[in-house]
Design an enzyme around this catalytic site. Structure first.
Site, PDB file in Angstrom:
ATOM      1  N   ASP A  41       0.940  -1.204  -0.197  1.00  0.00           N
ATOM      2  CA  ASP A  41       0.169   0.315   0.017  1.00  0.00           C
ATOM      3  C   ASP A  41       0.864   0.674  -0.081  1.00  0.00           C
ATOM      4  OD1 ASP A  41      -2.657  -1.354   0.004  1.00  0.00           O
ATOM      5  OD2 ASP A  41      -2.188  -1.450   2.546  1.00  0.00           O
ATOM      6  N   HIS A 245      28.268   8.226 -10.394  1.00  0.00           N
ATOM      7  CA  HIS A 245      26.858   8.516  -9.767  1.00  0.00           C
ATOM      8  C   HIS A 245      26.905   7.138  -8.144  1.00  0.00           C
ATOM      9  CE1 HIS A 245      24.014   9.676 -13.299  1.00  0.00           C
ATOM     10  NE2 HIS A 245      25.056  10.916 -12.576  1.00  0.00           N
ATOM     11  N   ASP A 262      28.919  14.802  -2.476  1.00  0.00           N
ATOM     12  CA  ASP A 262      27.479  16.145  -3.536  1.00  0.00           C
ATOM     13  C   ASP A 262      26.219  15.680  -2.814  1.00  0.00           C
ATOM     14  OD1 ASP A 262      25.868  16.732  -5.675  1.00  0.00           O
ATOM     15  OD2 ASP A 262      27.298  15.504  -7.041  1.00  0.00           O
ATOM     16  N   ASP A 273      22.997  22.325  -5.222  1.00  0.00           N
ATOM     17  CA  ASP A 273      23.627  21.251  -5.625  1.00  0.00           C
ATOM     18  C   ASP A 273      25.356  21.590  -5.350  1.00  0.00           C
ATOM     19  OD1 ASP A 273      24.745  19.051  -7.208  1.00  0.00           O
ATOM     20  OD2 ASP A 273      24.140  20.155  -8.714  1.00  0.00           O
ATOM     21  N   HIS A 352      32.688  14.685 -17.649  1.00  0.00           N
ATOM     22  CA  HIS A 352      31.602  15.005 -17.251  1.00  0.00           C
ATOM     23  C   HIS A 352      31.129  16.461 -17.882  1.00  0.00           C
ATOM     24  CE1 HIS A 352      32.389  16.725 -13.327  1.00  0.00           C
ATOM     25  NE2 HIS A 352      32.534  15.421 -13.055  1.00  0.00           N
ATOM     26  N   HIS A 356      26.033  22.675 -15.789  1.00  0.00           N
ATOM     27  CA  HIS A 356      24.442  22.426 -16.408  1.00  0.00           C
ATOM     28  C   HIS A 356      23.259  23.899 -15.441  1.00  0.00           C
ATOM     29  CE1 HIS A 356      23.100  20.979 -11.556  1.00  0.00           C
ATOM     30  NE2 HIS A 356      24.144  20.017 -12.655  1.00  0.00           N
ATOM     31  N   HIS A 363      19.002  19.106 -12.674  1.00  0.00           N
ATOM     32  CA  HIS A 363      19.478  19.488 -13.944  1.00  0.00           C
ATOM     33  C   HIS A 363      18.137  20.260 -14.419  1.00  0.00           C
ATOM     34  CE1 HIS A 363      22.585  15.893 -14.022  1.00  0.00           C
ATOM     35  NE2 HIS A 363      22.391  17.201 -12.999  1.00  0.00           N
ATOM     36  N   GLU A 386      31.459  23.343 -12.073  1.00  0.00           N
ATOM     37  CA  GLU A 386      31.813  20.987 -11.196  1.00  0.00           C
ATOM     38  C   GLU A 386      32.481  20.499 -12.078  1.00  0.00           C
ATOM     39  OE1 GLU A 386      28.868  18.234 -11.113  1.00  0.00           O
ATOM     40  OE2 GLU A 386      27.440  19.810 -11.779  1.00  0.00           O
ATOM     41  N   TYR A 390      38.506  12.475 -12.240  1.00  0.00           N
ATOM     42  CA  TYR A 390      39.108  10.778 -11.255  1.00  0.00           C
ATOM     43  C   TYR A 390      39.641   9.826 -11.514  1.00  0.00           C
ATOM     44  CZ  TYR A 390      33.983  13.495 -10.799  1.00  0.00           C
ATOM     45  OH  TYR A 390      33.562  14.484 -11.024  1.00  0.00           O
ATOM     46  N   ARG A 407      35.872  16.269  -7.080  1.00  0.00           N
ATOM     47  CA  ARG A 407      35.277  17.198  -7.540  1.00  0.00           C
ATOM     48  C   ARG A 407      34.493  18.840  -6.343  1.00  0.00           C
ATOM     49  NH1 ARG A 407      31.511  13.894  -8.847  1.00  0.00           N
ATOM     50  NH2 ARG A 407      29.660  13.991  -7.499  1.00  0.00           N
ATOM     51  N   GLU A 409      31.734  22.000  -6.281  1.00  0.00           N
ATOM     52  CA  GLU A 409      30.819  22.361  -7.555  1.00  0.00           C
ATOM     53  C   GLU A 409      30.291  23.331  -6.543  1.00  0.00           C
ATOM     54  OE1 GLU A 409      27.791  19.307  -7.942  1.00  0.00           O
ATOM     55  OE2 GLU A 409      26.371  20.420  -9.072  1.00  0.00           O
TER      56      GLU A 409
HETATM   57  N1  GLY Z   1      24.400  15.892  -8.130  1.00  0.00           N
HETATM   58  C1  GLY Z   1      24.207  16.051  -9.963  1.00  0.00           C
HETATM   59  C2  GLY Z   1      24.609  16.995 -10.023  1.00  0.00           C
HETATM   60  O1  GLY Z   1      25.831  17.552 -10.002  1.00  0.00           O
HETATM   61  O2  GLY Z   1      24.812  16.952 -11.646  1.00  0.00           O
HETATM   62 MN    MN Z   2      25.867  19.683 -10.592  1.00  0.00          MN
HETATM   63 MN    MN Z   3      26.089  17.766  -7.797  1.00  0.00          MN
END
Ligand code: GLY
Ligand code: MN
Ligand code: MN
Length: 440
Positions: A41, A245, A262, A273, A352, A356, A363, A386, A390, A407, A409
């Protein structure tokens, strides 16, 4: 708008008027987010669709908003669940059909049960319907049925719509440009996210599990009044920091490792973010520090470049160049700068993009290219910066670099006066991070 004291319906009302002005003759049809069943449920936590919330401030499921420039009486119509004392005992109060006009400022409201019967009346003698299809929303089938009903009225001299337009074309352009209220909410979201990162840094000592650090983040988000994280938090220790991820897992942080976090909260439907990377034991090793300073140099150069007229592609090129230079200096790449840039060798370590859009969605919506060209930034755009490096646990790099993931950001508002960093007070400077950690 929400329980945290945001304005009443004035803002959504003004946004609806702007959409109607922008589209000219036509009708916009926008459904609320569907409810997703989890098991038994149990449902997945409900989160309203961002477009729908942007135009209504209304967070109940099972609703459909209709905006029309072609109805004699109504410009904005909401279909929603009627009041139901029995159900409200279980699920809490509903605005109901009676409350929708006074509480949400729409011109007319109807029981969602009447949608199939009434929607065709709003689509007759209309050429253009703005509705997003192709996402598997259960409402799509009902919209298509309504269009078929209108087509069936041709012999009664009713004209059926001939064009289906993505409402994002209008709506997402509006959402891309943040107004004063939105920037203020994003600033408050950034403050909660700052407190969460600082608490997480204090908690992330050797011996602690990644999920314990995640618990710290969630606790500060909720205690700060944020509804939820804006996305699943990443807490990666040691080699897990190199998995882009990765989610917080059961691994325990070890002495000498880096921890990459992150995480950002969502407050009143706006996301933050932020990523920080720091040494669990309190001091960077020489290799960690060397790579960290490359990422930081890239990040600072990119933030500096985040100005009206710059592009997301151009900012990414800044990150690529600073990162490539740094990797060459440290011997992780070899050869000339030109050759490495031309051959994209940096992608082995930086795979990457740098930015964004950020807003109601982490995003966020809005075109990155206009007319095939990278779009120039304008005041009011918000984006992340960001960059990262790596180094996986791989044979083809010197052992001393293996398993280091970094990273950094931040969330940047483009203004006429230069970049405004919403998350500037979460330390990024390596010495400052060490000072913060020394105070634990
Ligand atoms: N946390 C998602 C990104 O950095 O795009
Ligand atoms: Mn991000
Ligand atoms: Mn992020």
């Amino acid at each position: 708008m929400t329980s945290s004291g945001a304005p009443s319906y004035a803002l959504p009302l003004e946004r609806r008027a702007r959409v109607l002005d922008a589209i000219g003759p036509g009708v916009v049809v926008l459904p609320a987010a569907p409810v997703h069943h989890r098991n038994g449920d149990v449902e997945h936590p409900y989160r309203q669709d961002s477009d729908f919330f942007y135009l209504t401030g209304f967070d109940e499921p099972e609703s459909v908003l209709v905006l029309t420039n072609q109805h004699p009486e109504h410009r904005t119509v909401l279909f929603l669940r009627r009041r139901d004392p029995e159900r409200e005992i279980w699920d809490g109060p509903r605005v109901g059909v009676e409350g929708a006009v006074s509480e949400l400022g729409v011109d007319a409201a109807f029981d969602i049960e009447e949608l199939d019967e009434r929607l065709p009346d709003y689509l007759g003698d209309v050429d253009r319907v703005h509705a997003r299809v192709g996402r598997g929303h259960p409402f799509e089938a009902r919209l298509f049925r309504a269009l078929e009903v209108v087509r069936g009225r041709a012999r009664k001299k009713v004209r059926a719509p001939s064009e289906l337009v993505d409402p994002g074309k209008t709506l997402h352009e509006m959402r891309l440009r943040k107004g004063a209220y939105e920037l203020e909410v994003m600033r408050r979201a950034a403050v909660i996210t700052r407190d969460a990162h600082l608490a997480a840094m204090r908690a992330a000592r050797p011996g602690r599990a990644e999920y314990e650090v995640e618990a710290e983040l969630l606790s500060v988000f909720r205690r700060g009044g944020a509804e939820r994280p804006a996305y699943e938090s990443i807490v990666g220790s040691g080699p897990n920091a190199t998995i882009l991820h990765y989610r917080a897992g059961r691994r325990r942080i070890e002495e000498g490792e880096l921890v990459l976090i992150d995480a950002g909260c969502e407050l009143d439907y706006y996301a933050s973010d932020v990523t920080r990377t720091f040494p669990a034991s309190g001091r960077f090793s020489p290799e960690q520090r060397a790579l960290y300073d490359v990422v930081l140099a890239a990040q600072r150069a990119c933030i500096e470049a985040t100005r009206p007229g710059a592009t997301v592609d151009g900012i990414h090129e800044v990150a690529v160049e600073v990162t490539t230079r740094g990797l060459l200096e440290l011997g992780l790449l070899t050869g000339s700068l030109e050759e490495n840039l031309a051959e994209h060798h940096y992608r082995k370590f930086f795979m990457h993009r740098t930015s964004h859009w950020l807003g109601m969605d982490v995003h966020d919506v809005g075109a990155y290219y206009v007319g095939g060209e990278a779009r120039p930034l304008e005041p009011g755009f918000v984006l992340t910066i960001e960059p990262g490096i790596y180094v996986g646990v791989r044979e083809d790099v010197d052992a001393k670099w293996r398993g280091i993931g970094i990273r950094i950001e931040d969330d940047i508002v483009v203004t006429a006066d230069g970049p405004m960093n919403l998350t500037h007070d979460i330390p990024t400077d390596a010495d400052e991070i060490e000072r913060v950690l020394a105070e634990r």
